[in-house]
Design a protein around this motif. Structure first.
Motif, PDB file in Angstrom:
ATOM      1  N   ALA A   1     -14.399   7.956   4.271  1.00 12.38           N
ATOM      2  CA  ALA A   1     -13.136   8.109   3.547  1.00 12.38           C
ATOM      3  C   ALA A   1     -12.051   7.229   4.171  1.00 12.38           C
ATOM      4  CB  ALA A   1     -12.689   9.566   3.569  1.00 12.38           C
ATOM      5  N   LEU A   2     -11.021   6.930   3.399  1.00 15.09           N
ATOM      6  CA  LEU A   2      -9.920   6.096   3.888  1.00 15.09           C
ATOM      7  C   LEU A   2      -9.312   6.656   5.172  1.00 15.09           C
ATOM      8  CD1 LEU A   2      -8.087   5.224   0.540  1.00 15.09           C
ATOM      9  CD2 LEU A   2      -9.480   3.693   1.944  1.00 15.09           C
ATOM     10  N   ALA A   3      -9.066   7.966   5.180  1.00 17.37           N
ATOM     11  CA  ALA A   3      -8.427   8.570   6.349  1.00 17.37           C
ATOM     12  C   ALA A   3      -9.311   8.452   7.584  1.00 17.37           C
ATOM     13  CB  ALA A   3      -8.104  10.037   6.069  1.00 17.37           C
ATOM     14  N   GLN A   4     -10.623   8.585   7.417  1.00 16.52           N
ATOM     15  CA  GLN A   4     -11.545   8.461   8.543  1.00 16.52           C
ATOM     16  C   GLN A   4     -11.534   7.051   9.133  1.00 16.52           C
ATOM     17  OE1 GLN A   4     -14.883  10.272   6.088  1.00 16.52           O
ATOM     18  NE2 GLN A   4     -15.471  10.964   8.124  1.00 16.52           N
ATOM     19  N   LEU A   5     -11.217   6.083   8.312  1.00 15.98           N
ATOM     20  CA  LEU A   5     -11.213   4.691   8.759  1.00 15.98           C
ATOM     21  C   LEU A   5      -9.862   4.253   9.316  1.00 15.98           C
ATOM     22  CD1 LEU A   5     -13.217   3.263   5.725  1.00 15.98           C
ATOM     23  CD2 LEU A   5     -14.084   3.640   8.045  1.00 15.98           C
ATOM     24  N   GLY A   6      -8.899   5.182   9.360  1.00 15.86           N
ATOM     25  CA  GLY A   6      -7.594   4.870   9.942  1.00 15.86           C
ATOM     26  C   GLY A   6      -6.567   4.370   8.947  1.00 15.86           C
ATOM     27  N   PHE A   7      -6.781   4.624   7.665  1.00 10.81           N
ATOM     28  CA  PHE A   7      -5.832   4.155   6.653  1.00 10.81           C
ATOM     29  C   PHE A   7      -4.503   4.893   6.774  1.00 10.81           C
ATOM     30  CE2 PHE A   7      -3.846   4.757   2.493  1.00 10.81           C
ATOM     31  CZ  PHE A   7      -3.695   3.449   2.076  1.00 10.81           C
ATOM     32  N   GLN A   8      -3.402   4.138   6.622  1.00 12.62           N
ATOM     33  CA  GLN A   8      -2.060   4.695   6.580  1.00 12.62           C
ATOM     34  C   GLN A   8      -1.404   4.306   5.262  1.00 12.62           C
ATOM     35  OE1 GLN A   8      -0.731   6.724   8.933  1.00 12.62           O
ATOM     36  NE2 GLN A   8      -2.613   6.570  10.146  1.00 12.62           N
ATOM     37  N   ILE A   9      -0.590   5.215   4.731  1.00 11.72           N
ATOM     38  CA  ILE A   9       0.103   4.923   3.471  1.00 11.72           C
ATOM     39  C   ILE A   9       0.960   3.672   3.660  1.00 11.72           C
ATOM     40  CG2 ILE A   9       1.826   5.757   1.830  1.00 11.72           C
ATOM     41  CD1 ILE A   9       0.831   8.568   2.354  1.00 11.72           C
TER      42      ILE A   9
END
Length: 199
Positions: A182-190
């Motif tokens: 998922a995006l959050a698991q990969l370190g994605f920030q808004i």
């Protein structure tokens, strides 16, 4: 004769006076008794009230047990977002065939690469979901042997842009590689951009 009558009259007056005093004392003592009784009653009532206040309280009811999840619901992802209660975020996606864009391509704000599309999604969106969205927009991603490489574009602490590779997928998922991340698991920030290279 007159003296005798006077003496009798005095005796009668004295007797009446003494009777009056006796009645007054009796009434006074009765009032004292009544007041003492009232005090004793009030003390008893106060004591009973104090006993009631000191009585132990009932223990709280046990917490309600939540019903088990129905068997037809999907298992939660490692990072879960309630999509019905959480507003989606706007994600800017840039695609390029053969390679990723360089950080210089994003250096000037407002002059980003033209091959862009925007989607509304959530932080628990997986690379497989994003792959399917890219395929809907970019014909090159629909090839049977196409591979997609994902990278985040964001400014580092010094303010310079960074293009960081985060995962790869096949156009038609094989269940391997990074499909389930998922995006959050990969370190994605808004606010980050998503750059997709199609091979």
């Amino acid at each position: 004769m007159l003296n005798k009558q006077r003496k009798l009259g005095h005796c009668k007056i004295k007797t009446l006076f003494l009777l009056g005093q006796a009645q007054t004392q009796t009434q006074h003592s009765q009032k004292k008794k009544d007041s003492n009784k009232r005090r004793q009653r009030s003390k008893k009532m106060a004591g009973a009230a104090g006993i009631r206040r000191k009585m132990p309280q009932r223990p709280p009811p046990p917490p309600s047990v939540l019903p088990p999840r129905p068997s037809n619901t999907l298992p939660r992802r490692p990072f879960y977002v309630d999509r019905e209660k959480t507003c989606p975020l706007l994600l800017r996606v840039f695609t390029k065939v053969g390679s990723h864009h360089s950080r210089e391509d994003f250096a000037v704000r407002g002059q980003e690469p033209k091959n862009e599309f925007q989607i509304y999604t959530w932080k628990d969106a997986t690379l497989r979901e994003l792959t399917d969205l890219v395929k809907e927009v970019t014909p090159a991603a629909r090839r049977r042997d196409a591979r997609l490489s994902f990278a985040f574009v964001f400014p580092e602490k010094q303010g310079h842009l960074v293009v960081r590779l985060v995962g790869k997928t096949f156009s038609y998922g094989s269940g391997e590689m990074d499909d389930g991340k998922a995006l959050a698991q990969l370190g994605f920030q808004i606010g980050d951009y998503l750059d997709v290279a199609i091979f």
